[in-house]
Design an enzyme around this catalytic site. Structure first.
Site, PDB file in Angstrom:
ATOM      1  N   ASP A 184       0.864  -1.173   0.000  1.00 32.19           N
ATOM      2  CA  ASP A 184       0.000   0.000   0.000  1.00 32.19           C
ATOM      3  C   ASP A 184       0.898   1.221   0.000  1.00 32.19           C
ATOM      4  O   ASP A 184       2.025   1.188   0.527  1.00 32.19           O
ATOM      5  CB  ASP A 184      -0.979   0.005   1.178  1.00 32.19           C
ATOM      6  CG  ASP A 184      -0.313   0.103   2.536  1.00 32.19           C
ATOM      7  OD1 ASP A 184      -0.088   1.235   3.006  1.00 32.19           O
ATOM      8  OD2 ASP A 184      -0.028  -0.943   3.138  1.00 32.19           O
ATOM      9  N   GLU A 200      -7.724   4.112  12.330  1.00 33.90           N
ATOM     10  CA  GLU A 200      -6.580   4.033  13.241  1.00 33.90           C
ATOM     11  C   GLU A 200      -6.265   5.417  13.768  1.00 33.90           C
ATOM     12  O   GLU A 200      -6.821   6.414  13.313  1.00 33.90           O
ATOM     13  CB  GLU A 200      -5.360   3.467  12.518  1.00 33.90           C
ATOM     14  CG  GLU A 200      -4.879   4.333  11.359  1.00 33.90           C
ATOM     15  CD  GLU A 200      -3.594   3.833  10.721  1.00 33.90           C
ATOM     16  OE1 GLU A 200      -2.722   3.332  11.460  1.00 33.90           O
ATOM     17  OE2 GLU A 200      -3.463   3.959   9.489  1.00 33.90           O
ATOM     18  N   ASP A 228      -9.644   3.231   6.568  1.00 34.60           N
ATOM     19  CA  ASP A 228      -8.486   3.192   7.451  1.00 34.60           C
ATOM     20  C   ASP A 228      -8.899   3.764   8.808  1.00 34.60           C
ATOM     21  O   ASP A 228      -8.984   4.980   8.986  1.00 34.60           O
ATOM     22  CB  ASP A 228      -7.353   4.029   6.827  1.00 34.60           C
ATOM     23  CG  ASP A 228      -6.039   3.889   7.568  1.00 34.60           C
ATOM     24  OD1 ASP A 228      -6.049   3.461   8.732  1.00 34.60           O
ATOM     25  OD2 ASP A 228      -4.994   4.235   6.984  1.00 34.60           O
TER      26      ASP A 228
END
Length: 213
Positions: A24, A114, A112
């Site tokens: 990624d 986080e 995502d």
């Protein structure tokens, strides 16, 4: 286009399927870099398409096109949402529409989730925000997955199972291409992808390395 998560399912059904690795990226990445990775065996690439400041990543169309041009078989994008910006449905709608207007060809969008420092201390507010992202993606026919880890998901959501119906891509930087380290959390009992190595340099590009069986 088949997504990485769909490929994981197919691979699990095929006893002869070999384990695959990929990358990624969050920075502009060239065709030559992706070609170098492909020559080393990379099977997939996941490109950042939405930044944590709440805007479309203008480098995404070029990086996705570069990955395709290099022959990477499976290319997805990921969204780093901006909780402090509010309007989760608007953020998701803008991302999907921006990808469409730029002609970006991708398999699925990974959320995502986080960095507790980016999120509210109110876990229910965070759950509501994630729910807004998910519901808008569903309304727009987007194939969705979630990138997170127990150490991130628990502080942000308190262990909510809101994402359990979606493919899980988790991070644990032990350098091991296996799921032996995985423990169930948030309703997930089995992951789809593991990010096994954090930021590293490969073929002149900054990447993270991931694997699926």
């Amino acid at each position: 286009m088949a997504s990485i998560a769909q490929l994981c399912v197919l691979a699990a059904l095929a006893t002869f399927a070999a384990a695959e690795w990929g990358v990624d990226v969050s920075q502009p990445t060239s065709t030559s870099s992706f070609q170098c990775m492909r020559n080393q065996g990379a099977e997939f690439a996941i490109v950042r398409a939405w930044e944590s400041i709440g805007q479309f990543d203008s480098a995404a169309p070029g990086s996705v096109a570069a990955a395709h041009a290099a022959g990477i078989p499976y290319v997805d994008v990921y969204m780093f949402p901006c909780p402090s910006c509010g309007n989760p449905t608007g953020q998701m709608a803008n991302l999907v529409n921006d990808l469409k207007s730029h002609g970006v060809s991708y398999g699925m969008i990974w959320l995502d989730i986080e960095g507790p420092q980016y999120w509210s201390s109110d876990k229910q507010a965070n759950i509501n925000f994630i729910s807004g992202l998910i519901s808008q993606a569903k309304a727009m026919g987007v194939h969705l997955g979630i990138y997170t880890s127990e150490s991130q998901w628990i502080p942000i959501t308190g262990g909510s199972t809101i994402g359990a119906g979606y493919a899980l891509w988790y991070a644990h930087y032990d350098g091991a291409m296996n799921f032996n380290d995985f423990s169930a959390f948030g309703g997930w009992t089995k992951p789809s992808i593991k990010q096994y190595q954090g930021t590293t340099s490969m073929c002149g590009a900054g990447v993270d390395l991931s694997w699926y069986p």
